[in-house]
Enzyme design. Structure first.
Site, PDB file in Angstrom:
ATOM      1  N   LYS A  56      -0.944   4.457   2.771  1.00 58.62           N
ATOM      2  CA  LYS A  56      -0.053   3.950   3.566  1.00 58.62           C
ATOM      3  C   LYS A  56       0.705   4.866   4.340  1.00 58.62           C
ATOM      4  O   LYS A  56       1.432   4.557   5.113  1.00 58.62           O
ATOM      5  CB  LYS A  56       0.941   3.051   2.532  1.00 58.62           C
ATOM      6  CG  LYS A  56       0.347   2.057   1.911  1.00 58.62           C
ATOM      7  CD  LYS A  56       0.423   0.571   2.659  1.00 58.62           C
ATOM      8  CE  LYS A  56      -0.175  -0.573   2.022  1.00 58.62           C
ATOM      9  NZ  LYS A  56      -0.818  -0.635   0.771  1.00 58.62           N
ATOM     10  N   SER A 106      -8.224   4.102  -2.513  1.00 57.50           N
ATOM     11  CA  SER A 106      -7.061   3.964  -1.567  1.00 57.50           C
ATOM     12  C   SER A 106      -5.629   4.616  -2.156  1.00 57.50           C
ATOM     13  O   SER A 106      -4.793   4.706  -1.327  1.00 57.50           O
ATOM     14  CB  SER A 106      -6.882   2.370  -1.137  1.00 57.50           C
ATOM     15  OG  SER A 106      -6.903   1.548  -2.244  1.00 57.50           O
TER      16      SER A 106
HETATM   17  C1  LIG Z   1      -1.774  -1.564   0.496  1.00 56.37           C
HETATM   18  C2  LIG Z   1      -2.783  -0.843  -0.151  1.00 56.37           C
HETATM   19  C3  LIG Z   1      -4.210  -1.825  -0.250  1.00 56.37           C
HETATM   20  C4  LIG Z   1      -4.384  -2.919   0.655  1.00 56.37           C
HETATM   21  O1  LIG Z   1      -4.264  -2.505   2.119  1.00 56.37           O
HETATM   22  P1  LIG Z   1      -4.028  -3.681   3.242  1.00 56.37           P
HETATM   23  O2  LIG Z   1      -3.697  -3.016   4.348  1.00 56.37           O
HETATM   24  O3  LIG Z   1      -2.768  -4.557   2.780  1.00 56.37           O
HETATM   25  O4  LIG Z   1      -5.403  -4.421   3.123  1.00 56.37           O
HETATM   26  C5  LIG Z   1      -5.354  -1.257  -1.117  1.00 56.37           C
HETATM   27  N1  LIG Z   1      -5.104  -0.126  -1.886  1.00 56.37           N
HETATM   28  C6  LIG Z   1      -3.899   0.489  -2.038  1.00 56.37           C
HETATM   29  C7  LIG Z   1      -3.779   1.397  -3.007  1.00 56.37           C
HETATM   30  C8  LIG Z   1      -2.667   0.136  -1.170  1.00 56.37           C
HETATM   31  O5  LIG Z   1      -1.261   0.296  -1.486  1.00 56.37           O
END
Ligand SMILES: *Cc1c(COP(=O)(O)O)cnc(C)c1O
Length: 322
Positions: A51, A304
């Site tokens: 993010k 992510s």
């Molecule tokens: C925010 C987030 C997502 C999803 O991202 P989007 O852009 O809302 O689809 C996936 N994994 C993690 C760890 C996140 O913090």
């Protein structure tokens, strides 16, 4: 669609504020077939999730008066932490709105960066409405968590880095909530390889983007407790960008049970020595639980985020799942 140039520009703009995260490669064998996995490790990113890429791109672009006034954000945790980290780098005021259900480890990590933290609303969607209202009233710039071209472009830089590591993937599995991450990666990678399959992965309960794509318009679902807390939340009242981008870019959606997500957290820890949160591990879970067999031989997996509560990890260990 957001032009590819915006993602290249974002890559230059944010390069001093992010890590170009590494990849882990591994081979998975199942039922006589073999898949090569390329795991992109955004759990090792500054602030523990991808993010920071979108937040950096957005906040570095704010003009002087917006910086002087400050910013406000709403978050299930990771976006708030990224906005707070960037605000602290840039010396600007930040207000982070968190609903009651926010994971305690994420609240603590945000607080330690020094923004004003407000606990508002029972659910993430309630907190979103309140944060946007407060932003207007107090003259603070609302930093969207996903539905903003600069946020999408920032997240898309992962797609460019993945191309550098491996330009011949058959499919990319991306954790999907509001759809900013998958939109950005999809624009970037498909620009250079239109054949790649883009796969959105979410938890089975309350996956709003998946349900919306199926219906052909944004839908609302009630919020449910999930170990993938980073994937909770709706598309926003007037979604402008991510829903239409996902309609255009996403080829398939995979949904997972809580047990599958938990199993993948434990696997990542035990076998790969990676600390990954529930929302971050869903792409790997899809492979481990046999839901990605028909996606080809070379799979990109976006890991992510890694901001899992250590108390939760302890309870998984105590429940003898490790
Ligand atoms: C925010 C987030 C997502 C999803 O991202 P989007 O852009 O809302 O689809 C996936 N994994 C993690 C760890 C996140 O913090």
């Amino acid at each position: 669609m957001i032009p590819i140039q915006e993602i290249h520009k974002a890559g230059e703009r944010i390069s001093g504020y992010i890590r170009k995260t590494p990849v882990h490669r591994l081979t998975m064998k199942a039922e006589g077939s073999e898949q090569q996995l390329v795991l992109k490790l955004e759990n090792l990113q500054y602030t523990g999730s991808f993010k920071i890429r979108g937040a950096a791109n957005k906040m570095l672009n704010l003009n002087e008066s917006a910086r002087a006034a400050g910013v406000i954000a709403v978050s299930t945790g990771n976006h708030g932490r990224a906005v707070a980290a960037m605000a602290s780098h840039l010396g600007i005021r930040a207000v982070i709105c968190l609903s009651e259900g926010t994971a305690p480890n994420k609240v603590a990590a945000i607080e330690s960066l020094g923004p004003e933290v407000r606990r508002v609303g029972q659910t993430y969607d309630e907190a979103t409405v309140i944060a946007k209202q407060r932003g207007k009233i107090e003259g603070l710039t609302f930093i969207e968590p996903f539905d903003d071209p600069e946020i999408i472009a920032g997240q898309g830089t992962i797609g460019l880095e993945l191309l550098d590591f491996d330009p011949s993937l058959d499919a990319i599995l991306v954790p999907m909530s509001g759809g900013g991450l998958i939109s950005g990666i999809g624009i970037a990678y498909k620009h250079y390889d239109p054949e790649v399959k883009l796969v959105g992965v979410s938890m089975g309960a309350g996956a709003v983007m998946g349900a919306s794509l199926e219906k052909g318009h944004p839908v609302k679902l009630s919020e449910e407790a999930t170990i993938a807390d980073a994937l909770v939340g709706g598309l926003g009242k007037d979604n402008q960008y991510t829903f239409s981008h996902c309609q255009e870019l996403v080829d398939t959606v995979i949904l997972l049970s809580e047990e599958e997500i938990t199993g993948a957290i434990v696997y990542a820890l035990q076998e790969l020595h990676l600390l990954v949160e529930g929302g971050g591990v869903v792409g790997l879970a899809a492979v481990l639980f046999g839901k990605a067999r028909d996606l080809g031989e070379r799979l990109g997996i976006i890991i992510s985020g890694g901001n899992i509560d250590l108390g939760l990890v302890a309870s998984l260990i105590q429940a003898n799942k490790l």
